[in-house]
Design an enzyme around this catalytic site. Sequence first.
Site, PDB file in Angstrom:
ATOM      1  N   LYS A   1       0.859  -1.182   0.000  1.00 54.02           N
ATOM      2  CA  LYS A   1       0.000   0.000   0.000  1.00 54.02           C
ATOM      3  C   LYS A   1       0.897   1.233   0.000  1.00 54.02           C
ATOM      4  CE  LYS A   1      -3.787   2.193   2.584  1.00 54.02           C
ATOM      5  NZ  LYS A   1      -4.664   2.093   3.763  1.00 54.02           N
TER       6      LYS A   1
ATOM      7  N   ARG B   1     -10.697   9.648   1.300  1.00 56.32           N
ATOM      8  CA  ARG B   1     -10.596  10.277   2.618  1.00 56.32           C
ATOM      9  C   ARG B   1     -11.761  11.210   2.883  1.00 56.32           C
ATOM     10  NH1 ARG B   1      -3.973  11.050   2.573  1.00 56.32           N
ATOM     11  NH2 ARG B   1      -3.539   8.802   2.800  1.00 56.32           N
TER      12      ARG B   1
ATOM     13  N   ARG C   1       1.167   9.820   6.142  1.00 54.53           N
ATOM     14  CA  ARG C   1       1.289   8.383   6.450  1.00 54.53           C
ATOM     15  C   ARG C   1       2.539   7.767   5.827  1.00 54.53           C
ATOM     16  NH1 ARG C   1      -5.181   7.641   5.399  1.00 54.53           N
ATOM     17  NH2 ARG C   1      -5.831   8.384   7.446  1.00 54.53           N
TER      18      ARG C   1
ATOM     19  N   LYS D   1      -2.125  -1.614  -3.798  1.00 50.28           N
ATOM     20  CA  LYS D   1      -2.987  -0.428  -3.746  1.00 50.28           C
ATOM     21  C   LYS D   1      -2.109   0.816  -3.809  1.00 50.28           C
ATOM     22  CE  LYS D   1      -6.375   1.927  -0.796  1.00 50.28           C
ATOM     23  NZ  LYS D   1      -7.067   1.949   0.501  1.00 50.28           N
TER      24      LYS D   1
END
Length: 328
Positions: free
Chosen positions: A199, A209, A221, A252
């Site tokens: 990811k 989001r 992140r 992803k």
Amino acid sequence: MSFPIIRHRRLRGSSAIRNLIRETQLHVHDLVHPMFVIYGSGIKREIPSMPGVYQYSLDRLDEELREVAELGIQAVLLFGLPEHKDETGTGAYEEEGIIQQATRRIKQLYPDLLVIADTCLCEYTSHGHCGVVHHIGGRAEIDNDPSLELLARTAVSQAKAGADIIAPSNMMDGYVQAIRTALDAQGFEHVPIMAYSVKYASAFYGPFRDAAQSAPQFGDRKTYQMDPANLREALREAESDVREGADFLMVKPALAYLDVIRALKENFDLPLVAYNVSAEYSMVKAAAQNGWIDERGIVMEMLIGMKRAGADIILTYFAKDAARWLKE
């Protein structure tokens, strides 16, 4: 004209011939439909940045589920929006959490529909991060190991509610082993883990989001999601998840990472999942609404590209559209 001549066009001469030799096939059973579930009643709220995608309250789930089932889609991926948020994401693992309630409702209405539960904390934490935040010397950090305890607790609560597949999306180190151990200890050895193994810290998550109200309230992140420049790291991440007991591997986003999908396909033998994420959906929708592209043609070409790269399963907000087009 001198010979030998290779006439490739012989195998493109009619629709029937093209169908006969087509190398990559997309089937409705390859598709998973993501859904956003929210507390309240009578709610079907369109997400502004994702036209055609809605947040549903529990009492209106049946509208969406009926359509999904009639189209032949066999699995849904659930994301929940809690009533309250706190530092440790309590709503993720409460017995009456929104995902837990939605799972029981779906299993009551459509027992054969596979429920895949997103297992993360970001929708439920007040800070919007996927783990526990500790403040050290005035600096906030995501504390990996305490986060694992809460993620494992979330997975068990989702399995108890009836989730068929646990899909942890947090990218904490050791998350598969922690969840597998917890599930097995509670008698859920039969529940597979669809690991978000690769990811990336991607710009393609913006509309999601908004939909899940999960934007981080500080920082980003990048300390736990991957650098988009890295491919070898993706193989290391996937290998760790395989060793820890993952049953599926996921990449992803999908569209900008087809090379990563191919690399995982060539190196691992677990079922491979591609997540066709929110901005990949929204860009196509926006261009189609402006009359700039042929939406159907673009979507089906993208999905076929993901399959050709090696994906066995595609999570996509186009699932219903694609299922309709495949029927025609």
